[in-house]
Each structure stands twice: as structure tokens, then as C-alpha cells.
Design an enzyme around this catalytic site. Structure first.
Site, short mmCIF file in Angstrom:
data_model
loop_
_atom_site.label_atom_id
_atom_site.label_comp_id
_atom_site.label_asym_id
_atom_site.label_seq_id
_atom_site.Cartn_x
_atom_site.Cartn_y
_atom_site.Cartn_z
N TYR A 158 37.91 64.20 21.57
CA TYR A 158 38.64 65.16 22.39
C TYR A 158 38.41 66.56 21.83
CZ TYR A 158 42.58 67.43 24.81
OH TYR A 158 43.36 68.26 25.59
N LYS B 93 45.91 73.62 15.38
CA LYS B 93 46.94 72.83 14.69
C LYS B 93 47.38 73.46 13.36
CE LYS B 93 46.10 68.95 17.59
NZ LYS B 93 44.90 68.41 18.18
N ASP C 263 34.30 70.08 15.31
CA ASP C 263 35.64 70.35 15.82
C ASP C 263 36.63 69.91 14.75
OD1 ASP C 263 38.11 70.39 16.96
OD2 ASP C 263 37.52 69.37 18.82
C1 LIG Z 1 44.25 68.86 19.56
C2 LIG Z 1 42.78 68.94 19.58
C3 LIG Z 1 42.12 69.89 20.37
C4 LIG Z 1 42.83 70.76 21.36
O1 LIG Z 1 43.71 71.64 20.77
P1 LIG Z 1 44.90 72.26 21.66
O2 LIG Z 1 45.56 73.21 20.74
O3 LIG Z 1 45.75 71.10 22.06
O4 LIG Z 1 44.28 72.92 22.82
C5 LIG Z 1 40.75 70.00 20.24
N1 LIG Z 1 40.07 69.21 19.39
C6 LIG Z 1 40.69 68.29 18.62
C7 LIG Z 1 39.87 67.47 17.68
C8 LIG Z 1 42.05 68.11 18.71
O5 LIG Z 1 42.63 67.16 17.99
#
Ligand SMILES: *Cc1c(COP(=O)(O)O)cnc(C)c1O
Length: 428
Positions: free
Chosen positions: A144, A267, A239
Site C-alpha cells: 500500500y 506516520k 516507501d
Molecule cells: C499508511 C501508509 C501510506 C499512506 O499514508 P497516509 O498518511 O495514510 O496517506 C503509504 N504507504 C505506507 C507503507 C503506509 O503504511
């Protein structure tokens, strides 16, 4: 436990908010039942609207790594708030947090702040496309990267070369530029490079995956991606929205000893306020406006409150890096307790753990990608989730999520959790 007021609040919310929530996973769709409305939180505990206390293993999906209402962060926000909440001008604190992030994370010279992980990943891909002059990206099924169009593509059978949208509203035109491969499958990636010569701008990956449950890269997989990217002049995007400032000061890059070309954050970097960021070496970052041609902007980007929270959080982690070791030890302790309890049952299970991320899959075989993660028994998971909740343990309400430990968890909390776990799994 009673959830009377939560149920009422959910019914009320559902009248004016789609599905009653502002982010889908909160709705308990995968596990059934009514989502719990939290009133406040402190340290390792959530307190809901019915007065229940829950031991939290989500940590707001990662950010509350030092526990809820962590004072250096809350105080920094309170103090900043008194001085005005947004100016639409540069502020000194943006440079301070940028300097600290660049010092903590290997292999980056410059960083740009945005408002979410989604924005960070979306912007990182645009930058990679601008830098390479290519359109296509490779992503991995089950990873994701936020909810922007290019990433809402999942592997369907036969969707090897061209992705098919898995959300209405994502156009075929966008989907065709996102190529899919199974996680941990280097051959599939090699085949995509063969079929799309000189067209691939970037590979984007969660270096430790957390969005199909915790899935760990096999030995040589990320090294292989690095080599393929070097060979084909493609950028490697890590990411690290989940792993950044969680696995260690320098995130997965440092922990695994692999350099990415662009790194995205979210985060933890915002300490619980809406912050994302993306970073790279100067050569790449110079393509961003206003220095270069790739446009990217944000009215509230680098917002003083968000930067104050983020700076307080990163400062705490930078000053007490033993936190990462402490978290890892606690997670290993939990793992051992879970393992012991499960071994007394006839359940099929696999536990994946890396640093302070851990997932229990009710699956027979090793979980190494989305397909194997999806073999886990969801009926068992539902009963497990609600059983743990009834014991006062708040776990992610989907088996496709990792638990995130926070350092406010005491060994007493962990023992309590393991005892609850033993009781619950014995009933499954
Ligand atoms: C949570 C998450 C996102 C998206 O971040 P948001 O602040 O919810 O838009 C992207 N990549 C990873 C790996 C994530 O865990």
C-alpha cells in the site's frame, strides 16, 4: 465489555459520514461488529466512550511509537499553537526538522514535507517520472502506498503486464502505467523490465511490508531490485511511511543496508499530526519546483504545529535510540508468548515479525506475499480479534495489517496480552 455509546456514536456518524468513518479500515468491515470510538489515550492505553480501557497495538497505525499523549510532543504542539497555527510563509522549524531528518536517515540530502503518506508517495512517483523522463512504475501486490490513483492497482489473475484498476474511479489510462509483481519474486520483476525496456521510471516498495500483514523481504530480494534498477536506470523508491523512524533512526535503508533513490515518510515523522515527506539525494530533489520543473505544492505543507510535533518526536528518537532496541525486545517477547500459546493448540499459524512490527496469520504455510497472506483463515481471525477485544486488547481489525508496538507498553502489559492470547486461541 460494553460498547453502547460507541454503537450510538457509530449510528449517528453513519448518517453524515460515509460508512461512519473517515478512513475505511476503522469501520471493522473485515471483522464485523461496531467500531470503537476512542475518547482519549495515554501511554499504551486507549480509553473508549463507554469507559473501557484497551491496550493498544495499533499506535494510530504507527505514529505513537512512544505511546499516546507523549509529553514532549503534546507540549511542543501546545506552545506552538499559542503563536499562530499557519502563516503560508517559510518558518525556521521546517529547516530544523529537515536537518534532523537528513542527519538521521542515510543517503538523503534534501527532504520535502507534505501532509500525508499518500501525498509523499504520489509526489515521489511524479518526481521519479520527471527525473527519468519515463512513465511506468512497478509496484508489488499487497503493498500500500496511499490512495492516489496509480497505487490502487492490485494483481488480478492474468494482470501481469497491465494492471487493472481495483477501485472504480481509477482510469484504465492510469492503471496501464502501473506494472504489478508479486512481493519477493525477482523473476517477475525481471520479466517486467524485459517487456518494458527503457520505460520504467521507478520501482516502489515497502522494504518491510506491513499492509498485507507483516511480510519480510527474502534474502537477496531487495538487493536484486537495487541491481535491476541500477542496470536499467530506474529509481528505487522505498516507501518508509511505516518503517521510517520505527525500525531505527535510519529506517529500513539503514537496517537492511540497502540504499534507495527516493524515500517516503509519514506516520512517525509527524508524531501524530498529519505529516508526510519524501527525500532523496540533491541531484534528484533539484528537479522539484521551484528549483526544477516537477511541480509539487501544499498550502499547509510544513505547517508549524505539524513540524513542532514531528521535530519533538524525531528529537526524542534521535536522543534515545535505545528505544528501537527496547521495542524490538518487547516485540520478540510477545512473539515468544504467542508462539508458546499457539503451539498448545491445533491451529495452523505463521507469525511474521520484524523490529516492532508483528502479524499472526492463521495460515498453514509461510507468508511471503499477498497470495500467501490471503490464504489465512479469516473466520478464525474474526473470532480471534473479537476475543482479544473482549479481553481489553485492541488489535488491527484486519488480518492484512501489522501490529505496531509502542514503547509505553510495559512487560506487565505484554504478559497480560499473552495471557489473554492464550485464553482466546484455546477457544478457536
Ligand atoms: C499508511 C501508509 C501510506 C499512506 O499514508 P497516509 O498518511 O495514510 O496517506 C503509504 N504507504 C505506507 C507503507 C503506509 O503504511
Amino acid at each position: 465489555m460494553l460498547y453502547k455509546r460507541s454503537s450510538e456514536l457509530f449510528a449517528q456518524a453513519s448518517k453524515v459520514i460515509p460508512g461512519g468513518v473517515n478512513s475505511p479500515v476503522r469501520a471493522f468491515k473485515a471483522v464485523g461488529g461496531t467500531p470503537i470510538f476512542i475518547k482519549e489515550a495515554k501511554g499504551a492505553y486507549l480509553y473508549d466512550e463507554d469507559g473501557n480501557r484497551l491496550i493498544d497495538y495499533i499506535a494510530s497505525w504507527g505514529p505513537m511509537i512512544l505511546g499516546h499523549a507523549y509529553e514532549p510532543v503534546t507540549n511542543a504542539v501546545i506552545e506552538k499553537t499559542k503563536k499562530g497555527t499557519s502563516f503560508g510563509t517559510p518558518t525556521e522549524i521546517e529547516t530544523k526538522i529537515a536537518e534532523l531528518a537528513v542527519a538521521m536517515v542515510p543517503n538523503i540530502d534534501k527532504i520535502r514535507f507534505v501532509n500525508s503518506g499518500t501525498e509523499a508517495c504520489m509526489s515521489a512517483v511524479r518526481l521519479a517520472r520527471g527525473f527519468t523522463g519515463r512513465d511506468k512504475i512497478i509496484k508489488f501486490a499487497g503493498c500500500y502506498h496511499g490512495h492516489s490513483d496509480s497505487f490502487l492497482i492490485q494483481a488480478g489473475s492474468g494482470a501481469v503486464t497491465f494492471g487493472s484498476p481495483n477501485s472504480p474511479g481509477v482510469t484504465q489510462g492510469t492503471a496501464k502505467d502501473t506494472l504489478l509483481a508479486p512481493y519477493n519474486n525477482l523473476d517477475a520483476v525481471e520479466a517486467l523490465f524485459e517487456a518494458n525496456k527503457d520505460e520504467i521510471a521507478a520501482i516502489i516498495i515497502e522494504p518491510i511490508a506491513g499492509n498485507m500483514g507483516c511480510v519480510i523481504p527474502k534474502e537477496g530480494f531487495l538487493e536484486g531490485l537495487r541491481a535491476l534498477c541500477d542496470k536499467h536506470n530506474t529509481l528505487l523508491i522505498f516507501d518508509e511511511v511505516m518503517t521510517g523512524f520505527r525500525l531505527g533512526k535510519g529506517g529500513a535503508q539503514e537496517k537492511l543496508g540497502i540504499d534507495a533513490d527516493i524515500v517516503t515518510f509519514g506516520k512517525v515523522i509527524g508524531g501524530g499530526l498529519p505529516v508526510g515527506a519524501f527525500a532523496a539525494r540533491a541531484e534528484i530533489m533539484s528537479y522539484l519546483a521551484p528549483e526544477g520543473p516537477v511541480y509539487q505544492a501544499g498550502t499547509l505543507s510544513g505547517n508549524p504545529l505539524a513540524m513542532a510535533a514531528g521535530l519533538a518526536m524525531l528529537t526524542a528518537l534521535n536522543d534515545t535510540p535505545e528505544v528501537f532496541e527496547s521495542l524490538e525486545k518487547k516485540t520478540a517477547y510477545l512473539h515468544e508468548g504467542f508462539e508458546k500459546a499457539l503451539s498448545k493448540t491445533s491451529l495452523e499459524y505463521t507469525i511474521n515479525r520484524f523490529g516492532s512490527m508483528i502479524s499472526v496469520f492463521f495460515a498453514k504455510d509461510e507468508v511471503v506475499d499477498f497470495e500467501t497472506s490471503a490464504t489465512a483463515n479469516n473466520d478464525t481471525f474474526k473470532k480471534y480479534f473479537h476475543g482479544m477485544l473482549a479481553e481489553g486488547i485492541y488489535l488491527p481489525p484486519s488480518s492484512f495489517e501489522s501490529y505496531f508496538l509502542n514503547d509505553a507498553l510495559s512487560y506487565e502489559d505484554l504478559d497480560f496480552t499473552i495471557a489473554a492470547f492464550e485464553k482466546v486461541v484455546a477457544t478457536l
